[in-house]
Design a protein around this motif. Structure first.
Motif, PDB file in Angstrom:
ATOM      1  N   TYR A 153       0.848  -1.198   0.000  1.00  0.00           N
ATOM      2  CA  TYR A 153       0.000   0.000   0.000  1.00  0.00           C
ATOM      3  C   TYR A 153       0.873   1.233   0.000  1.00  0.00           C
ATOM      4  N   SER A 154       0.273   2.330  -0.418  1.00  0.00           N
ATOM      5  CA  SER A 154       0.959   3.615  -0.389  1.00  0.00           C
ATOM      6  C   SER A 154       0.056   4.637   0.289  1.00  0.00           C
ATOM      7  N   LEU A 155       0.672   5.595   0.965  1.00  0.00           N
ATOM      8  CA  LEU A 155      -0.032   6.713   1.591  1.00  0.00           C
ATOM      9  C   LEU A 155       0.645   7.994   1.163  1.00  0.00           C
ATOM     10  N   GLU A 156      -0.157   9.021   0.931  1.00  0.00           N
ATOM     11  CA  GLU A 156       0.395  10.300   0.486  1.00  0.00           C
ATOM     12  C   GLU A 156      -0.325  11.444   1.190  1.00  0.00           C
ATOM     13  N   VAL A 157       0.456  12.413   1.665  1.00  0.00           N
ATOM     14  CA  VAL A 157      -0.109  13.597   2.281  1.00  0.00           C
ATOM     15  C   VAL A 157       0.706  14.789   1.794  1.00  0.00           C
ATOM     16  N   GLY A 158       0.049  15.913   1.590  1.00  0.00           N
ATOM     17  CA  GLY A 158       0.803  17.068   1.113  1.00  0.00           C
ATOM     18  C   GLY A 158      -0.042  18.327   1.068  1.00  0.00           C
ATOM     19  N   GLY A 159       0.627  19.395   0.580  1.00  0.00           N
ATOM     20  CA  GLY A 159      -0.002  20.697   0.462  1.00  0.00           C
ATOM     21  C   GLY A 159       1.056  21.744   0.209  1.00  0.00           C
ATOM     22  N   ASN A 160       0.635  22.897  -0.328  1.00  0.00           N
ATOM     23  CA  ASN A 160       1.578  23.976  -0.624  1.00  0.00           C
ATOM     24  C   ASN A 160       2.734  23.518  -1.507  1.00  0.00           C
ATOM     25  N   GLY A 161       2.433  22.636  -2.446  1.00  0.00           N
ATOM     26  CA  GLY A 161       3.460  22.191  -3.391  1.00  0.00           C
ATOM     27  C   GLY A 161       4.431  21.185  -2.831  1.00  0.00           C
ATOM     28  N   ARG A 162       4.156  20.615  -1.671  1.00  0.00           N
ATOM     29  CA  ARG A 162       5.029  19.617  -1.062  1.00  0.00           C
ATOM     30  C   ARG A 162       4.195  18.372  -0.737  1.00  0.00           C
ATOM     31  N   LYS A 163       4.856  17.218  -0.664  1.00  0.00           N
ATOM     32  CA  LYS A 163       4.123  16.013  -0.279  1.00  0.00           C
ATOM     33  C   LYS A 163       5.084  14.967   0.289  1.00  0.00           C
ATOM     34  N   LEU A 164       4.518  14.124   1.154  1.00  0.00           N
ATOM     35  CA  LEU A 164       5.224  12.973   1.705  1.00  0.00           C
ATOM     36  C   LEU A 164       4.533  11.715   1.187  1.00  0.00           C
ATOM     37  N   ILE A 165       5.335  10.705   0.845  1.00  0.00           N
ATOM     38  CA  ILE A 165       4.791   9.441   0.333  1.00  0.00           C
ATOM     39  C   ILE A 165       5.377   8.296   1.143  1.00  0.00           C
ATOM     40  N   TRP A 166       4.522   7.375   1.535  1.00  0.00           N
ATOM     41  CA  TRP A 166       4.958   6.170   2.251  1.00  0.00           C
ATOM     42  C   TRP A 166       4.466   4.953   1.479  1.00  0.00           C
ATOM     43  N   GLU A 167       5.367   3.965   1.303  1.00  0.00           N
ATOM     44  CA  GLU A 167       4.984   2.685   0.726  1.00  0.00           C
ATOM     45  C   GLU A 167       5.449   1.578   1.646  1.00  0.00           C
ATOM     46  N   GLY A 168       4.625   0.572   1.799  1.00  0.00           N
ATOM     47  CA  GLY A 168       4.998  -0.531   2.673  1.00  0.00           C
ATOM     48  C   GLY A 168       4.050  -1.701   2.533  1.00  0.00           C
ATOM     49  N   THR A 169       4.265  -2.692   3.392  1.00  0.00           N
ATOM     50  CA  THR A 169       3.414  -3.870   3.462  1.00  0.00           C
ATOM     51  C   THR A 169       2.519  -3.750   4.681  1.00  0.00           C
ATOM     52  N   PRO A 170       1.235  -3.988   4.546  1.00  0.00           N
ATOM     53  CA  PRO A 170       0.365  -3.878   5.725  1.00  0.00           C
ATOM     54  C   PRO A 170       0.750  -4.895   6.795  1.00  0.00           C
ATOM     55  N   ARG A 171       0.640  -4.488   8.017  1.00  0.00           N
ATOM     56  CA  ARG A 171       0.905  -5.398   9.133  1.00  0.00           C
ATOM     57  C   ARG A 171      -0.360  -6.196   9.427  1.00  0.00           C
ATOM     58  N   SER A 172      -0.181  -7.406   9.879  1.00  0.00           N
ATOM     59  CA  SER A 172      -1.314  -8.236  10.269  1.00  0.00           C
ATOM     60  C   SER A 172      -1.924  -7.725  11.569  1.00  0.00           C
ATOM     61  N   ILE A 173      -3.236  -7.939  11.734  1.00  0.00           N
ATOM     62  CA  ILE A 173      -3.844  -7.567  13.008  1.00  0.00           C
ATOM     63  C   ILE A 173      -3.415  -8.512  14.124  1.00  0.00           C
ATOM     64  N   ARG A 174      -2.614  -9.540  13.804  1.00  0.00           N
ATOM     65  CA  ARG A 174      -1.975 -10.320  14.869  1.00  0.00           C
ATOM     66  C   ARG A 174      -1.066  -9.409  15.696  1.00  0.00           C
ATOM     67  N   ASP A 175      -0.461  -8.416  15.031  1.00  0.00           N
ATOM     68  CA  ASP A 175       0.314  -7.403  15.744  1.00  0.00           C
ATOM     69  C   ASP A 175      -0.648  -6.359  16.280  1.00  0.00           C
ATOM     70  N   SER A 176      -0.538  -6.062  17.546  1.00  0.00           N
ATOM     71  CA  SER A 176      -1.462  -5.114  18.148  1.00  0.00           C
ATOM     72  C   SER A 176      -1.298  -3.726  17.542  1.00  0.00           C
TER      73      SER A 176
END
Length: 317
Positions: A239-262
């Motif tokens: 999955y990827s997540l993106e947040v930004g504004g004012n011409g800037r942005k942060l992007i995160w990509e990773g693997t979802p964690r299982s709900i076995r992990d609290s």
């Protein structure tokens, strides 16, 4: 459990353990049934070895060290401390007598996993059973809701209905999301300000968490995804997540964690998109006195490339 149904001894020299078990299990078949027998002191033989291994206090299976009092009543090591070293059956002092015969009997047993009714077909030696059950893929899941200490456990369909009906969590279908977070006073974090949304994607369920919490002396904002299933299946997705504004942005990509992990374990490992307060206020624009963040993202399934062996994304339309 009839606690007098077996005589535990401190030594097995010269005694066949199988004979002990056989005599306890089948002695009742050699005794004619008499409805007129009014002897209240008679003891009904145990109907299975499982009963002999059941602690009379917690009713869980007993594992070494199995303790006994001078009268032969057995108890598990955990409950021995709970009853303050006093036999719960005859009130005699327990001491440190081990029931070696019963421990030896347990070694000869093979038992099915306690999650057999949930689909686990495995059978294990008695002393390996607990280790397997702690990691069994068929064991129930804890409720992934982070807003309270919810004690509900169950399979995934049950938890999805529980989240929707009891916690009133927003449910969405699709593999893309657009999450808006607004906070009037971004300098205050009372424990954790959190939000949870559940997505149905590729026939699976994913939990999107977004929250504020204190990290050091300042609050931070974090978004991460958890997969409603086991870790091995979670690795099939990204999955990827993106947040930004004012011409800037942060992007995160990773693997979802299982709900076995609290939820707390994932959050405290910082395994997700983390936005420092100053950056969050910059993204919010305006007079920087109100937090206005929009987090977008997508989920995709990793597919194995048959030619090169590399994973290629299969994006949900």
């Amino acid at each position: 459990m009839e606690s007098d149904s077996i005589e535990c001894i401190s030594s097995l020299d010269g005694i066949d353990v199988n004979e002990i078990v056989h005599s306890q299990l089948f002695s009742s078949s050699k005794t004619p049934h008499n409805n007129n027998n009014k002897n209240n002191n008679s003891v009904r033989p145990a109907t299975s070895v499982h009963e002999l291994l059941e602690c009379p206090v917690c009713t869980n299976s007993m594992y070494p060290p199995i303790h006994q009092c001078h009268n032969g009543h057995t108890i598990c090591s955990t409950c021995k401390e709970r009853v303050h070293n006093r036999c719960p059956t005859c009130r005699q002092e327990l001491g440190d007598i081990r029931c070696l015969a019963l421990e030896k009997v347990a070694e000869s047993l093979e038992l099915p996993c306690k999650y057999g009714s949930l689909g686990c077909p495995e059978i294990f030696p008695y002393y390996s059973k607990l280790k397997h059950e702690a990691m069994c893929n068929f064991r129930p899941y804890n409720c992934p809701y982070a807003g309270s200490e919810c004690s509900i456990v169950g399979d995934i369909p049950y938890l999805v209905a529980h989240l929707r009906d009891d916690h009133k969590v927003d449910m969405h279908s699709g593999c893309t999301f657009n999450h808006r977070y607004v906070k009037s006073n971004p300098r205050e974090v009372e424990n954790a300000t959190w939000m949870l949304t559940v997505f149905n994607c590729f026939g699976q369920y994913f939990c999107l968490h977004f929250e504020a919490f204190q990290l050091g002396v300042a609050p931070v904002y974090m978004a991460f995804l958890r997969f409603m299933g086991d870790e091995t299946d979670a690795r099939n997705y990204s999955y990827s997540l993106e947040v930004g504004g004012n011409g800037r942005k942060l992007i995160w990509e990773g693997t979802p964690r299982s709900i076995r992990d609290s939820h707390r374990k994932v959050r405290d490992s910082h395994d997700g998109l983390i936005i420092q307060r100053n950056m969050a206020l910059f993204f919010s624009g305006g007079d920087r006195k109100e937090l206005k963040l929009r987090v977008t993202g997508k989920i995709w399934k990793e597919q194995q490339n048959p030619d090169g062996g590399a994973c290629i994304p299969n994006l949900c339309s």
